[in-house]
Scaffold this motif. Structure first.
Motif, short mmCIF file in Angstrom:
data_model
loop_
_atom_site.label_atom_id
_atom_site.label_comp_id
_atom_site.label_asym_id
_atom_site.label_seq_id
_atom_site.Cartn_x
_atom_site.Cartn_y
_atom_site.Cartn_z
N MET A 146 0.85 -1.20 0.00
CA MET A 146 0.00 0.00 0.00
C MET A 146 0.88 1.24 0.00
SD MET A 146 -3.16 -0.99 2.53
CE MET A 146 -2.10 -1.38 3.92
N VAL A 147 0.61 2.16 -0.96
CA VAL A 147 1.42 3.37 -1.09
C VAL A 147 1.12 4.33 0.05
CG1 VAL A 147 1.97 5.32 -2.56
CG2 VAL A 147 1.50 3.08 -3.59
N LEU A 148 -0.15 4.53 0.36
CA LEU A 148 -0.54 5.46 1.42
C LEU A 148 -0.42 4.78 2.78
CD1 LEU A 148 -3.73 7.08 -0.17
CD2 LEU A 148 -1.45 8.10 0.04
N PRO A 149 -0.19 5.60 3.83
CA PRO A 149 -0.19 5.04 5.18
C PRO A 149 -1.56 4.43 5.51
CG PRO A 149 0.77 7.24 5.17
CD PRO A 149 0.18 7.02 3.82
N PHE A 150 -1.57 3.43 6.35
CA PHE A 150 -2.78 2.70 6.67
C PHE A 150 -3.84 3.63 7.28
CE2 PHE A 150 -5.23 -0.09 9.59
CZ PHE A 150 -5.80 -0.90 8.62
N GLU A 151 -3.40 4.57 8.12
CA GLU A 151 -4.35 5.49 8.77
C GLU A 151 -5.03 6.37 7.74
OE1 GLU A 151 -1.27 5.08 9.57
OE2 GLU A 151 -1.25 4.22 11.60
N ILE A 152 -4.30 6.78 6.69
CA ILE A 152 -4.89 7.63 5.65
C ILE A 152 -5.93 6.85 4.85
CG2 ILE A 152 -4.43 9.02 3.61
CD1 ILE A 152 -3.40 10.23 6.19
N ILE A 153 -5.65 5.60 4.60
CA ILE A 153 -6.60 4.76 3.87
C ILE A 153 -7.92 4.64 4.63
CG2 ILE A 153 -7.05 2.42 3.03
CD1 ILE A 153 -4.11 2.20 2.36
#
Length: 347
Positions: A1-8
Motif C-alpha cells: 500500500m502506497v498510502l499510510p494505513f491510517e490515511i486509507i
C-alpha cells in the motif's frame, strides 16, 4: 500500500458507504479494523435474523463479536416463540450493548433476565412488544443499568402491586403505554430528570392522574406528547397543560382532549420571569365528528398577538379538524406566523 494505513481508513470514512462490504476485501488489516464498525449497528430483518443469530452464536465467534454490537434494533423482526434468540443476543452483547429495540411480538422472562447483564444500556425501547410484561420484573432487569437514559414501556398490559420503584438516575425520556393504572401514576416517585414524556395506548388512566403527575414533574418537561386513543380522558382533560408545564418547547396533543380554553388567558398566562419557550405545537385529530369545532383559528391568533406564545415557530394541524384554509381566520393566523418567520403545516 502506497498510502499510510491510517490515511486509507480516513478515506474510507468519507466514502458514501463507510462500511461497504467491498471495503472488507481490500486486505486483512482493513477487514479487522472495519469489522467492529460493520457490526456496531446491524441492519436486521426477517430474512437475515436467523442467520445473524447463528453466526454470532458459533463457539469460534464467541469472543470475536463479543464487544462489537452497540445498537440492536429488532423492530423489523416479527417473530413468535423466539425468546431464546433474543435472550442469547442480549447475553452475547451484554458488555457493549447501549441501544436495544425489542421486536414486535413476544418478550418473555428469559430476555428480561438477560437484560440484567446489560450494564451499559442507554436506550431500552419495548413499545412494540405485544406480550404482557410484569413491571416489577422489568424494573428488576434495568436496575443494573445505571446509564439508562431512554425507556419505552411495552404497549401490552403491565401489572405491578408495588409502586415504590427505583427509577434510573439518568432517565430523561419516558414513554408510558399499556395497562398502567392511575395509582401507578399517582404513587410512583418519577424522577425530576425526565424532560420528554409521552403517553400512548393507555386505556385505564384518566386526565386527573396525568395532571397529578404533571403537577409534580411538569416544570422540568420540555417535550410532551399525548397520542390517541386514551379512552378515559375527557374532552377538556389537557386544557391545563401549559399551567403545569411552562417550560415546554414541543407539544403534541389530540383535539379530543382539549378545548379552546387551552389558549385562554387564565390557562395560558404570560410568564413573568421569561418568555414561554414553546416552539412547536401539533394539534392532531382522529376524525371523530364534532371535534373540529372545539378550537377556532382565532383562539390561537389571539394568544399569539397577546404575546402569550412568543416563541411559537411551527404549528401543525390535522386536516381532519375541518378548518377552511382559504378562510380569512386561517389566512390571518398564517400571516402572523409569516411575520415572525414561522410556518403553519397540515397533517
Amino acid at each position: 500500500m502506497v498510502l499510510p494505513f491510517e490515511i486509507i481508513l480516513r478515506i474510507l470514512n468519507f466514502s458514501e458507504e463507510a462500511t461497504c462490504m467491498n471495503h472488507l476485501l481490500i486486505c486483512k488489516a482493513v477487514y479487522i479494523m472495519l469489522l467492529p464498525r460493520l457490526y456496531s449497528s446491524p441492519q436486521l430483518n426477517p430474512t437475515n435474523f436467523s442467520k445473524f443469530v447463528e453466526v454470532v452464536s458459533l463457539p469460534k465467534n464467541k469472543k470475536r463479536f463479543k464487544n462489537f454490537v452497540k445498537c440492536l434494533d429488532l423492530s423489523f423482526i416479527i417473530q413468535s416463540g423466539k425468546n431464546s434468540f433474543v435472550s442469547k443476543l442480549l447475553r452475547r452483547f451484554s458488555f457493549s450493548l447501549e441501544i436495544f429495540v425489542a421486536s414486535q411480538t413476544s418478550f418473555g422472562i428469559s430476555p428480561l433476565i438477560s437484560l440484567r447483564l446489560c450494564h451499559n444500556l442507554k436506550v431500552l425501547d419495548l413499545r412494540l412488544v405485544s406480550e404482557t410484561v410484569n413491571l416489577r420484573e422489568l424494573f428488576s432487569a434495568i436496575k443494573a443499568a445505571p446509564f439508562l437514559e431512554q425507556l419505552s414501556f411495552p404497549r401490552s398490559s403491565i401489572t405491578c402491586e408495588d409502586y415504590d420503584l427505583e427509577w434510573p438516575e439518568s432517565l430523561w425520556y419516558l414513554r408510558l403505554q399499556g395497562g398502567i393504572s392511575n395509582q401507578f401514576l399517582t404513587d410512583s416517585h418519577f424522577p425530576q430528570t425526565i424532560t420528554t414524556l409521552e403517553f400512548s395506548h393507555c386505556p385505564n388512566i384518566t386526565g386527573e392522574s396525568i395532571n397529578d403527575l404533571l403537577i409534580r414533574i411538569g416544570y422540568n418537561l420540555t417535550k410532551l406528547s399525548i397520542f390517541y386513543p386514551m379512552p378515559c380522558l375527557k374532552g377538556n382533560s389537557m386544557d391545563t397543560v401549559f399551567l403545569y408545564c411552562p417550560q415546554l418547547t414541543y407539544l403534541y396533543i389530540n383535539i379530543e382532549y382539549i378545548t379552546k380554553d387551552l389558549f385562554d388567558e387564565e390557562l395560558l398566562p404570560p410568564l413573568e420571569e421569561y418568555e414561554r419557550p414553546l416552539k412547536t405545537l401539533i394539534v392532531d385529530s382522529s376524525g371523530l365528528l364534532g371535534q373540529g369545532t372545539k378550537i377556532h383559528p382565532d383562539d390561537l391568533t389571539i394568544a399569539i398577538c397577546e404575546d402569550r406564545l412568543p416563541c411559537l415557530q411551527s404549528l401543525k394541524v390535522s386536516l381532519m379538524l375541518g378548518w377552511d384554509f382559504k378562510s380569512d381566520a386561517v389566512q390571518y393566523l398564517v400571516s402572523e406566523f409569516d411575520d415572525r418567520g414561522g410556518s403553519v403545516y397540515t397533517l
